[in-house]
Design a protein around this motif. Sequence first.
Motif, mmCIF file in Angstrom:
data_model
loop_
_atom_site.group_PDB
_atom_site.id
_atom_site.type_symbol
_atom_site.label_atom_id
_atom_site.label_comp_id
_atom_site.label_asym_id
_atom_site.label_seq_id
_atom_site.Cartn_x
_atom_site.Cartn_y
_atom_site.Cartn_z
ATOM 1 N N SER A 61 0.836 -1.206 0.000
ATOM 2 C CA SER A 61 0.000 0.000 0.000
ATOM 3 C C SER A 61 0.864 1.246 0.000
ATOM 4 N N LEU A 62 1.959 1.205 0.757
ATOM 5 C CA LEU A 62 2.771 2.406 0.891
ATOM 6 C C LEU A 62 3.619 2.692 -0.335
ATOM 7 N N PHE A 63 3.877 1.688 -1.152
ATOM 8 C CA PHE A 63 4.589 1.965 -2.387
ATOM 9 C C PHE A 63 3.751 2.795 -3.336
ATOM 10 N N VAL A 64 2.423 2.799 -3.154
ATOM 11 C CA VAL A 64 1.566 3.678 -3.936
ATOM 12 C C VAL A 64 0.936 4.750 -3.080
ATOM 13 N N LEU A 65 1.434 4.897 -1.847
ATOM 14 C CA LEU A 65 0.935 5.961 -0.969
ATOM 15 C C LEU A 65 2.099 6.500 -0.171
ATOM 16 N N ILE A 66 2.744 7.538 -0.638
ATOM 17 C CA ILE A 66 3.802 8.171 0.133
ATOM 18 C C ILE A 66 3.151 9.028 1.198
ATOM 19 N N LEU A 67 3.722 8.998 2.381
ATOM 20 C CA LEU A 67 2.970 9.476 3.523
ATOM 21 C C LEU A 67 2.685 10.959 3.525
ATOM 22 N N PHE A 68 3.506 11.785 2.916
ATOM 23 C CA PHE A 68 3.262 13.196 3.079
ATOM 24 C C PHE A 68 3.896 13.963 1.949
ATOM 25 N N PRO A 69 3.243 14.655 1.171
ATOM 26 C CA PRO A 69 1.839 14.490 0.903
ATOM 27 C C PRO A 69 1.619 13.177 0.204
ATOM 28 N N ALA A 70 0.473 12.632 0.336
ATOM 29 C CA ALA A 70 0.251 11.255 -0.048
ATOM 30 C C ALA A 70 0.182 11.073 -1.553
ATOM 31 N N LEU A 71 0.623 9.914 -1.997
ATOM 32 C CA LEU A 71 0.484 9.516 -3.403
ATOM 33 C C LEU A 71 -0.645 8.530 -3.521
ATOM 34 N N LEU A 72 -1.587 8.830 -4.383
ATOM 35 C CA LEU A 72 -2.759 7.981 -4.519
ATOM 36 C C LEU A 72 -3.015 7.664 -5.975
ATOM 37 N N SER A 73 -3.455 6.438 -6.248
ATOM 38 C CA SER A 73 -3.917 6.111 -7.588
ATOM 39 C C SER A 73 -5.430 6.020 -7.602
ATOM 40 N N ALA A 74 -6.054 6.306 -6.469
ATOM 41 C CA ALA A 74 -7.503 6.414 -6.355
ATOM 42 C C ALA A 74 -7.774 7.323 -5.184
ATOM 43 N N GLN A 75 -9.044 7.716 -5.000
ATOM 44 C CA GLN A 75 -9.345 8.627 -3.912
ATOM 45 C C GLN A 75 -9.150 7.978 -2.555
ATOM 46 N N TYR A 76 -9.560 6.753 -2.420
ATOM 47 C CA TYR A 76 -9.488 6.091 -1.118
ATOM 48 C C TYR A 76 -8.419 5.018 -1.143
ATOM 49 N N THR A 77 -7.656 4.895 -0.052
ATOM 50 C CA THR A 77 -6.684 3.816 0.084
ATOM 51 C C THR A 77 -6.826 3.218 1.474
ATOM 52 N N ASP A 78 -6.213 2.053 1.675
ATOM 53 C CA ASP A 78 -6.248 1.400 2.973
ATOM 54 C C ASP A 78 -5.349 2.079 3.991
ATOM 55 N N VAL A 79 -4.469 2.971 3.529
ATOM 56 C CA VAL A 79 -3.527 3.664 4.403
ATOM 57 C C VAL A 79 -3.858 5.148 4.409
ATOM 58 N N ILE A 80 -3.686 5.798 5.552
ATOM 59 C CA ILE A 80 -4.034 7.197 5.718
ATOM 60 C C ILE A 80 -3.356 8.089 4.676
ATOM 61 N N ASN A 81 -4.081 9.052 4.162
ATOM 62 C CA ASN A 81 -3.601 10.030 3.182
ATOM 63 C C ASN A 81 -3.543 11.383 3.872
ATOM 64 N N SER A 82 -2.328 11.793 4.287
ATOM 65 C CA SER A 82 -2.169 13.036 5.044
ATOM 66 C C SER A 82 -1.413 14.075 4.235
ATOM 67 N N ASN A 83 -1.773 15.354 4.424
ATOM 68 C CA ASN A 83 -1.012 16.445 3.828
ATOM 69 C C ASN A 83 0.212 16.812 4.666
ATOM 70 N N ARG A 84 0.316 16.263 5.863
ATOM 71 C CA ARG A 84 1.462 16.539 6.717
ATOM 72 C C ARG A 84 2.623 15.623 6.338
#
Length: 327
Positions: free
Chosen positions: A9-32
Motif C-alpha cells: 500500500s505504501l509503495f503507492v501511498l507516500i505518507l506526506f503528501p500522499a500519493l494515490l492512484s484512487a481517492q481512497y486507500t487502505d492507508v491514511i492520506n495526510s497532507n502533513r
Amino acid sequence: MDLSILKKSLFVLILFPALLSAQYTDVINSNRPGRAVSAYAVGKNVAQVEVGLLYEQQDNADLNSDSNIFGTDFALRYGLLFEELEINLEGSFIKQNITYPDYNIEGKLTNFSRNRLGLKYLVYDPYKNPERNKPNLYSWRANNVFQWKNLIPAVSVYAGANFLFNDNPFYPGDPSLSYRGAINTQSRLSPRFVLISNIAYDRIGTDFPEWRFALSLSHAFRDPRWSVFFEGQGISSDRYSDVILRTGVARLISSNFQADIHMGSGFNDSPSKVFVVLGFSYRLDFHKDQLIPIDDQKAGQNGTIKKNANKKNSKKKKKKNKDDIDF
C-alpha cells in the motif's frame, strides 16, 4: 494489519503528501508534514484530523525585534458526497512574544495566523485510465523507473474563504472575510517519488492579496513506513514576501495513524525565521466501497460480445484440431 500488505500500500501511498492512484486507500492520506497540499481527497465518508505543535524563532532587522512563537497547526478534512470532493477547515493559532531590546519593551500577540474553510475537487486523475495502469509483465525495471508519462499530474481545484476574528493583529486593517483560490497538481515520478505543486491566490478582497507557490518532493524509504520530503514555498505580496524551505520525516504507526516532524527557515530578514514542527494525523474510516449491479455495468469495453461467440470459437477449435497432423 499485515506488514506485506502495508508495504504494498505504501509503495503507492507516500505518507506526506500522499500519493494515490484512487481517492481512497487502505492507508491514511495526510497532507502533513509541510504546507504543500495533495491533489487527492481523503475519500468519501472519511474524517481526518491533522495537528502540529509549532515553535518558531523570528528576528526582524528592520524593527530590531526578537520573537518567540508557540502555536498549533490543524486541519479537519472530510470526504463529502463523492470520492473526488473534500471539505476542509485549516488553521494556525499562535502566541507571539516580541521583545524590542533598544526600548526594553515586550509585547504579546495572540490570534489565528491562518483560518480558512474550503472545498477541494479532483478534476483530472490520470490513473483512472485502465490502460495507463497496466503493469509491464516482462520487465520489473519498466515498472520501477521514471517514465515521461509519469509527469502527467492529477489536478484538483480549491475554493475557500479566510476568516478573521477580534481585530486580528497579524492582519491589521483586513476585512473579516476574504477569499482563496488554488490549483494543486500531483505526479507519481516512480513508486518511491512523488512531486506536488500548488499555486494559490490568497486573501482576495483585501488591500494585500497574496500569491503563494509550493513545490514538494517526497521519497519513501526501503522500509516504506518511513518517508522524507523536501519543500520550497514562495509568498509574494505588498505586505510580506519570502521563500521558505522545509524538510522532515514521517512514520506510519498504523494504517490510520501517522506521526511526523519537520523543520525549516526563510530567506527574508524582515523577519528571518527558523522553526520546528511536531505533528500527527489520525483517520476515522467510515468508507464503504460502492457495489455496482451487473446490469448497471458498462458492457463491451473490450469489444462487443457477439451472440453465440463462444459456441463458434469452440467449433473452429474442433475443426482445427481435426485438420492438424498428429506427430
